[in-house]
Design an enzyme around this catalytic site. Sequence first.
Site, PDB file in Angstrom:
ATOM      1  N   GLY A  49       0.827  -1.237  -0.028  1.00  9.74           N
ATOM      2  CA  GLY A  49      -0.119  -0.087   0.209  1.00  9.74           C
ATOM      3  C   GLY A  49       0.818   1.329   0.056  1.00  9.74           C
ATOM      4  O   GLY A  49       0.649   2.283   0.671  1.00  9.74           O
ATOM      5  N   HIS A 102      -6.917   0.231  19.189  1.00  7.52           N
ATOM      6  CA  HIS A 102      -6.514   1.254  18.375  1.00  7.52           C
ATOM      7  C   HIS A 102      -7.854   2.010  17.505  1.00  7.52           C
ATOM      8  O   HIS A 102      -7.758   2.425  16.608  1.00  7.52           O
ATOM      9  CB  HIS A 102      -5.650   0.919  17.409  1.00  7.52           C
ATOM     10  CG  HIS A 102      -4.903   1.874  16.300  1.00  7.52           C
ATOM     11  ND1 HIS A 102      -4.241   3.012  16.985  1.00  7.52           N
ATOM     12  CD2 HIS A 102      -5.038   2.028  14.961  1.00  7.52           C
ATOM     13  CE1 HIS A 102      -3.677   3.659  16.049  1.00  7.52           C
ATOM     14  NE2 HIS A 102      -4.199   3.205  14.810  1.00  7.52           N
TER      15      HIS A 102
END
Length: 310
Positions: free
Chosen positions: A7, A177
């Site tokens: 990515g 998170h």
Amino acid sequence: MKVAVLGAAGGIGQALSLLLKTGLPAGSELSLYDVAPVVPGVAVDLSHIPTAVKVAGFGADALNEALKDADIVLIPAGMPRKPGMDRADLFNVNAGIIKTLAEGIVASCPKALVGIITNPVNGTVPIVAEVFKKAGTYDAKRVFGITTLDVIRSEAFVAELKGVDVATVKVPVIGGHSGTTILPLLSQVEGVSFTDEEVAALTPRIQNAGTEVVNAKAGGGSATLSMGAAAARFCMSLVKGLQGEDVVDYAYVAVENGDAEYFAHPVRLGKNGVEEILSYGELSAFETKAKNDMLETLKKDIKEGVDFMA
């Protein structure tokens, strides 16, 4: 040392790749993969920076080549958050992407250390683990959710609030998170103290800092630069561990007999990835309540990832 970024053409991926090109040890290889056709150009662009790190770009059909013999794989791939979305909204889009990339890692570099950035991390880390389990190559010590962004935000915000040198600030952050699962342990910050009011204001600011960036960018993106910096910092911790240095950092990892199946802890890093999961220590009454209140959400996020692979 070979580091692969999956990515690499996105906002986080480009920022991360730049920092790795300038920060990895001399002689390292940086392998950039993306389905976006711009990725060879990102590699060429970075190759013009005069450091002793070799860069190569790989397109959609070259995942296996990009991953071959990688020591560390970092995954920022996926769709970023837009205004009005929470991290959970990303799950349906990003779960499939993460699964495909994890299958590539299993095929090409099953012993690599894998750092997952793609949100929602609470659920994407279990997906990667389940892919490895299905292949019979799972090693819990080698799979990390990168929560460093919560740590660096906490450091920046505490330094700003207290007017102290940010280089001296260390803030433990545990849990997950996203949202309330992010738990900064402000009671453990050395050299400063906080009023109850400061803790009550600073904790949600840290938890919602991603939304602060998304809204400030007004539909033009999410936290890419700070996330790139955070991931690069964690990657350098992994590199130091692989080189035999004694390193302690924070990451979202599989834990046995812990608060949840996956939980961000301080971890001792080394040549095998996680050498030891360390205790997060004593919590204040505020932190204990916050932890207990968020565990149901965290466990639900984890279950979503596991169930996706069922």
